[in-house]
Design an enzyme around this catalytic site. Structure first.
Site, short mmCIF file in Angstrom:
data_model
loop_
_atom_site.label_atom_id
_atom_site.label_comp_id
_atom_site.label_asym_id
_atom_site.label_seq_id
_atom_site.Cartn_x
_atom_site.Cartn_y
_atom_site.Cartn_z
N LYS A 186 79.97 18.94 49.36
CA LYS A 186 81.39 18.67 49.59
C LYS A 186 81.72 17.20 49.32
O LYS A 186 80.82 16.37 49.17
CB LYS A 186 81.77 19.04 51.03
CG LYS A 186 81.66 20.55 51.30
CD LYS A 186 82.57 21.36 50.39
CE LYS A 186 82.54 22.85 50.68
NZ LYS A 186 81.29 23.52 50.28
C1 LIG Z 1 86.24 27.25 50.99
C2 LIG Z 1 85.02 27.18 51.83
N1 LIG Z 1 85.09 27.56 53.12
C3 LIG Z 1 84.01 27.51 53.92
C4 LIG Z 1 82.79 27.07 53.44
C5 LIG Z 1 81.60 27.08 54.35
O1 LIG Z 1 81.08 25.79 54.56
P1 LIG Z 1 79.55 25.59 54.94
O2 LIG Z 1 78.73 25.68 53.69
O3 LIG Z 1 79.52 24.20 55.50
O4 LIG Z 1 79.21 26.61 55.95
C6 LIG Z 1 82.67 26.68 52.12
C7 LIG Z 1 81.36 26.24 51.57
O5 LIG Z 1 81.14 26.18 50.38
C8 LIG Z 1 83.82 26.73 51.28
O6 LIG Z 1 83.76 26.39 49.99
#
Ligand SMILES: Cc1ncc(COP(=O)(O)O)c(C=O)c1O
Length: 397
Positions: A186
């Site tokens: 991210k």
């Molecule tokens: C749009 C979106 N929501 C939620 C998540 C979930 O995040 P995490 O990987 O930190 O669990 C991601 C991860 O890529 C995402 O792109």
């Protein structure tokens, strides 16, 4: 988009401070932590940066969605509206709470289409959850209007769009609850981590308790703390928070670089006939983590994507075929493949939805190519990349 590209001394310094005390847990151990509270400090700074009173750190973006939905009161049999273009975490979080994910069409913003949302509201709907994919946002004013009209909560998934704004407000702060991911890829990272932000103190208290086994965090003895309700362990560690603290301090620096690189590439592609950029809702400002554009039809988009790859341009995605981000290949969801029973209501609802017509989404996604923006490119590299992309697209369109 990833902050890991510019990982450096600031991150190392913050982590070292945690290692020096050896207190890796965010709660307790007051006597030996030498006044270092990385998670609490990051929450304070994130809330200030996002212009809200409250931020709750958690262990991932998926945890952030789960906690936000739990705080919104989502539970057994409730429906949550989410887009066909998202990440699998969206429906995972809904299902984890015993609720029903209701997929809804996107439009040329590549996010929830307000008219489709309106049509999908039922008496079981509790939350509308737009997902600001690839750095840009949904038409939040229109979605808010629908939520107010039907007494629903608006939960923004801003995991891919931290730093973008809408009506001058940071993405994530417009709805009732906003979610961020700080996973490794991210814009800013903790390694793994996430956050929920909100303005309402009651929602904050719920997030604070729920993400730590329901602890009420009163007093100095964890063993003596009360549990007003049940929760889970979605805690972040001090080590992860320490990395995030350094990265949050660099967010605006990263955004500036992304905007510059995005601008150069967009200018190169803007001259090509048949290329049209994704629509950004009025007053919206992207975080510039991706440049997304439409070709005239699916065949041309497939050809363009192939041509970019053949020209050695990395980081360009054709989401229409992607198993993580687009509904078409989510057989496990449509067939309710789960390790344990999901319950008759949820299973029946997934079954009923499995053959729904998403041609409105397909016609946008089928035409979309998204290219990620890297922080580490030199000016020369971005210029060369823009020229090479333009050349490849000219030949293929
Ligand atoms: C749009 C979106 N929501 C939620 C998540 C979930 O995040 P995490 O990987 O930190 O669990 C991601 C991860 O890529 C995402 O792109």
């Amino acid at each position: 988009m990833p902050g890991f590209e510019l990982f450096g001394d600031k991150e190392r310094r913050e982590v070292q401070q945690v290692l020096d005390t050896g207190v890796l847990m965010r709660y307790g151990f007051d006597g030996i932590r030498e006044g270092r509270w990385k998670a609490a400090e990051l929450e304070k700074q994130l809330a200030v940066r996002m212009q809200v009173p409250y931020a709750q750190l958690v262990s991932s973006g998926t945890a952030a969605l789960t906690v936000a939905l739990a705080c919104a009161g989502v539970g057994a049999g409730d429906e949550v509206i989410l887009p066909t273009f998202t990440f699998v975490a969206s429906f995972e979080a809904v299902l984890a709470l015993g609720a029903i994910p209701v997929l809804v069409d996107i439009d040329d913003t590549l996010t929830l289409a307000p008219a489709a949302v309106k049509a999908a509201v039922t008496d079981k709907t509790k939350v509308v959850m737009p997902v600001h994919m690839c750095g840009s946002m949904a038409d939040l004013a229109a979605l808010k209007y629908i939520c107010v009209e039907h007494g629903l909560l608006l939960v923004e998934d801003a995991c891919q769009a931290i730093g973008g704004t809408y009506q001058g407000k940071p993405l994530g702060s417009y709805g009732d609850l906003g979610c961020f991911s700080f996973d490794y890829v991210k814009t800013i990272t903790c390694g793994e981590g996430g956050a929920v932000i909100m303005r309402d103190v009651n929602l904050y208290r719920k997030a604070d308790h729920y993400s730590d086994h329901g602890h009420d965090h009163r007093g100095k003895d964890r063993g003596a703390e009360g549990h007003p309700f049940m929760g889970y362990n979605f805690r972040i560690s001090e080590l992860h928070a320490a990395v995030g603290l350094a990265q949050l301090g660099r967010l605006d620096e990263f955004l500036k670089i992304q905007e510059k690189h995005y601008g150069i590439l967009r200018q190169c592609l803007g001259r090509i006939q048949g290329v049209r950029f994704r629509r950004v809702p009025e007053t919206g400002v992207e975080n510039y983590s991706f440049l997304s554009f439409f070709l005239e039809d699916e065949a041309r988009a497939r050809k363009a994507h192939k041509a970019l790859s053949a020209a050695g341009i990395d980081g360009c995605f054709y989401w229409f075929d992607n198993n993580w981000h687009y509904h078409r290949h989510w057989e496990h969801l449509k067939r309710a493949h789960s390790l344990s029973p999901l319950g008759k209501t949820v299973e029946a609802s997934l079954q009923n939805q499995s053959d729904r017509d998403f041609s409105a989404s397909d016609q946008w996604m089928g035409r979309t190519v998204s290219c990620l923006i890297k922080l580490g490119w030199t000016d020369k590299e971005v210029a060369a990349r823009g020229a090479a992309m333009a050349e490849a697209l000219k030949k293929s369109t």
